[in-house]
Enzyme design. Structure first.
Site, PDB file in Angstrom:
ATOM      1  N   GLU A  89     -11.599  -3.367   3.284  1.00  0.00           N
ATOM      2  CA  GLU A  89     -10.371  -4.079   3.212  1.00  0.00           C
ATOM      3  C   GLU A  89     -10.176  -4.990   4.478  1.00  0.00           C
ATOM      4  O   GLU A  89      -9.300  -5.127   5.252  1.00  0.00           O
ATOM      5  CB  GLU A  89      -9.238  -3.189   3.128  1.00  0.00           C
ATOM      6  N   GLU A 138     -12.522   1.892  -4.588  1.00  0.00           N
ATOM      7  CA  GLU A 138     -11.175   2.548  -4.618  1.00  0.00           C
ATOM      8  C   GLU A 138     -10.254   2.495  -5.514  1.00  0.00           C
ATOM      9  O   GLU A 138     -10.110   1.117  -5.990  1.00  0.00           O
ATOM     10  CB  GLU A 138     -10.529   2.176  -3.226  1.00  0.00           C
TER      11      GLU A 138
HETATM   12  O1  AHR Z   1      -7.300   5.393   0.214  1.00  0.00           O
HETATM   13  C1  AHR Z   1      -6.441   5.181   1.102  1.00  0.00           C
HETATM   14  C2  AHR Z   1      -6.297   4.061   1.578  1.00  0.00           C
HETATM   15  O2  AHR Z   1      -5.965   2.928   0.661  1.00  0.00           O
HETATM   16  C3  AHR Z   1      -7.632   3.709   2.181  1.00  0.00           C
HETATM   17  O3  AHR Z   1      -8.052   3.985   3.680  1.00  0.00           O
HETATM   18  C4  AHR Z   1      -7.589   2.069   2.315  1.00  0.00           C
HETATM   19  O4  AHR Z   1      -8.944   1.289   1.998  1.00  0.00           O
HETATM   20  C5  AHR Z   1      -6.694   1.753   1.196  1.00  0.00           C
HETATM   21  O5  AHR Z   1      -5.758   0.796   1.511  1.00  0.00           O
END
Ligand code: AHR
Length: 536
Positions: A202, A335
């Protein structure tokens, strides 16, 4: 073939059934819905890595979830919770991403190597102190024991490119380097051959607040001339979230200017399903709504928001083609999952933990189905996160352990892994529901199919909160000889597995009656079904 399909869709159109994802409206006299599987329209092989996982040093994910320590009374293998290993083996977990998440860009991998007693405690990105008991070798041992491949996320925000280089050397160099010496000193003489490397996380946010061009410059510096030791590394660039198309466009454009697109294996994509459309509050936490206490509108809204994964993949893919017209770079959805307001989780120590209900089982099914329908685009996906956090497959607290409904869907879908995804048309009456005094529509049935030899796996989600759907299933150009199935459902939409009720949501076998080369099957309300069909 095409003419046959047109006739089929026309017959559906006569009867008022909506084809999922299309405008076609259709129905049938005997069955309320139809599914037509099209083996002659392959999409691509479903890479097992689409069934990947993610663990981060966050709340109770690593400490207590995965790592209990070698001296614990909790059954463990060298400190790793045995129940987790057993559960992962049963679903053939293909890959696990670690150590973050946002944590990755604060993490110094050197803090987690060497003698356990000498490791430094460090301030964790998420606000607690990390003992570093679980470091690179513990993670790689966890992967070896569970059968999963490692996917390491490197720190690009707060460590220099040199550290990335040396972490690769530590993991992958054969004997004769300082990295190999340090590795051997901790007991592992041979290289680990870690292939998947994420470079930043990110990077538009917690990973450095970079502009796409700034990140592209850093990314190129990090990946240039890293040692490969005879095997191409699968390097993953920190990609966009949701519909953020400009990040994709400008990042790939800038990497292209440096002629380095050929070194990129994947572009990460993050998409969390937040139930934000209820309109009650704009508060970041509360706006996401409760994981367990929800009304019918919130049931459908969450599923509809999860379903946005499909257009997001399409739109990101289209933008990727501007710099990479031959699509050498694939999407790595590292994710994904549901993210609710705090309150339903395991307690304050378990940050971002939440309960997972039947609704999340449906979200899991529809998301995996989307990945199959885009098997040509998605090379890996990692549910966030595997245990004790957000869209978890498992919950654990000290000696207590439970599998969530999400886990059961992963298990039901196992036969899709490695099979050929094939296009499938779904025609079913759409769902209408009240959304803030207006009526909203959602598809009535959707899913995906894959084939491996004579074995066809068809997975289907029925989102309707109270209506079972009688459905005719045909396979174009083939007949169905026999079949079996499994279904996950419950009369209570809020049903979930907790430590006291571990089997409240559990898959049941369902009979499949094949006759005349087709199947007529009833998909219960609020269900995920996997049908395992044998083609004649
Ligand atoms: O999964 C939780 C958080 O969500 C992670 O650390 C981040 O990459 C995302 O914003």
């Amino acid at each position: 073939m095409l003419a046959d399909r047109r006739t089929f869709l026309k017959s559906l159109a006569a009867c008022g059934v909506a084809v999922a994802g299309r405008k076609t409206v259709a129905a049938s006299t005997q069955a309320a819905a139809h599914i037509e599987v099209l083996p002659e329209e392959p999409i691509g092989a479903i890479l097992p890595e689409i069934y990947g996982h993610f663990i981060e040093h966050l709340g109770g994910v690593i400490y207590d979830g995965v790592w209990v320590g070698p001296d614990s009374k909790i059954p463990n293998e060298g400190g790793i919770r045995k129940a987790v290993l057993d559960a992962l083996k049963a679903i053939h977990a293909p890959v696990v991403r670690w150590p973050g998440g946002c944590f990755a860009d604060s993490y110094d991998w050197r803090d987690g190597i060497g003698l356990a007693a000498e490791r430094k405690r460090r301030t964790n990105f998420w606000g607690s102190a990390d003992s570093n008991a679980f470091g690179t070798q513990e993670f790689l041992r966890f992967c070896a024991l569970s059968g999963a491949k490692p996917y390491l996320a490197a720190n690009l925000r707060s460590l220099p490119a040199r550290d990335f280089y040396e972490w690769i050397e530590y993991c992958n160099s054969p004997v004769g380097t300082e990295g190999a010496r340090e590795r051997a000193a901790q007991g592992h003489s041979g290289p680990y051959d870690v292939r998947y490397w994420g470079v930043g996380n990110e990077s538009w946010g917690c990973g450095g607040n970079f502009t796409p061009e700034e990140y592209a410059a850093e990314f190129c510096r990090f990946i240039s001339w890293v040692p490969q030791y005879g095997h191409r590394l699968n390097l993953v660039a920190s990609g966009p979230h949701d519909y953020e198309l400009e990040w994709t466009r400008r990042l790939l454009g800038a990497v292209n200017e440096k002629h380095l697109l050929g070194s990129v294996y994947g572009l990460s994509l993050h998409y969390y399903t937040w139930n934000l459309s209820g309109g009650a509050t704009t508060d970041w936490d509360l706006g996401k709504r409760d994981a367990v206490k929800f009304n019918e509108m919130e049931w459908y809204e969450l599923l509809a928001q999860g379903d946005a994964m499909d257009p997001i993949i399409r739109e990101q893919w289209a933008v990727m083609s501007e710099s990479d017209p031959r699509h050498a770079i694939k999407l790595v959805v590292d994710e994904w999952g549901a993210w609710y307001a705090p309150g339903s989780g395991l307690g304050p120590k378990y940050g971002l933990s939440q309960m997972l209900t039947l609704r999340d089982a449906l979200l899991t099914g529809l998301t995996l189905d989307i990945f199959h329908r885009h098997a040509d685009k998605v090379a890996m996906a990692n549910a966030a996160q595997m245990i004790n956090c957000l869209h978890s497959l498992m919950l654990a607290s000290e000696d207590k352990f439970v599998l969530t409904p999400v886990y059961h869907v992963f298990k039901m879908y196992v036969p899709h892994m490695g099979a050929q995804a094939i296009r499938t048309e779904f025609g079913a009456p759409p769902v209408h529901y009240d959304r803030l005094s207006k009526t909203a529509d959602f598809w009535g049935l959707n899913g995906s199919a894959s084939v491996s030899g004579k074995d066809l796996t068809l997975t289907v989600v029925n989102p309707h909160s109270s209506r079972a759907i009688q459905t005719e299933i045909v396979v174009r150009g083939a007949s169905i000889a026999a079949g079996s199935g499994q279904v996950l459902t419950n009369t209570d939409l809020h049903a979930h597995n907790d430590f006291q009720h571990p089997d409240a949501v559990y898959p049941q076998a369902c009979a499949v009656s094949a006759g005349g080369g087709r199947v007529v099957h009833e998909f219960p309300a609020a269900s995920v079904t996997a049908l395992y069909l044998k083609l004649a």
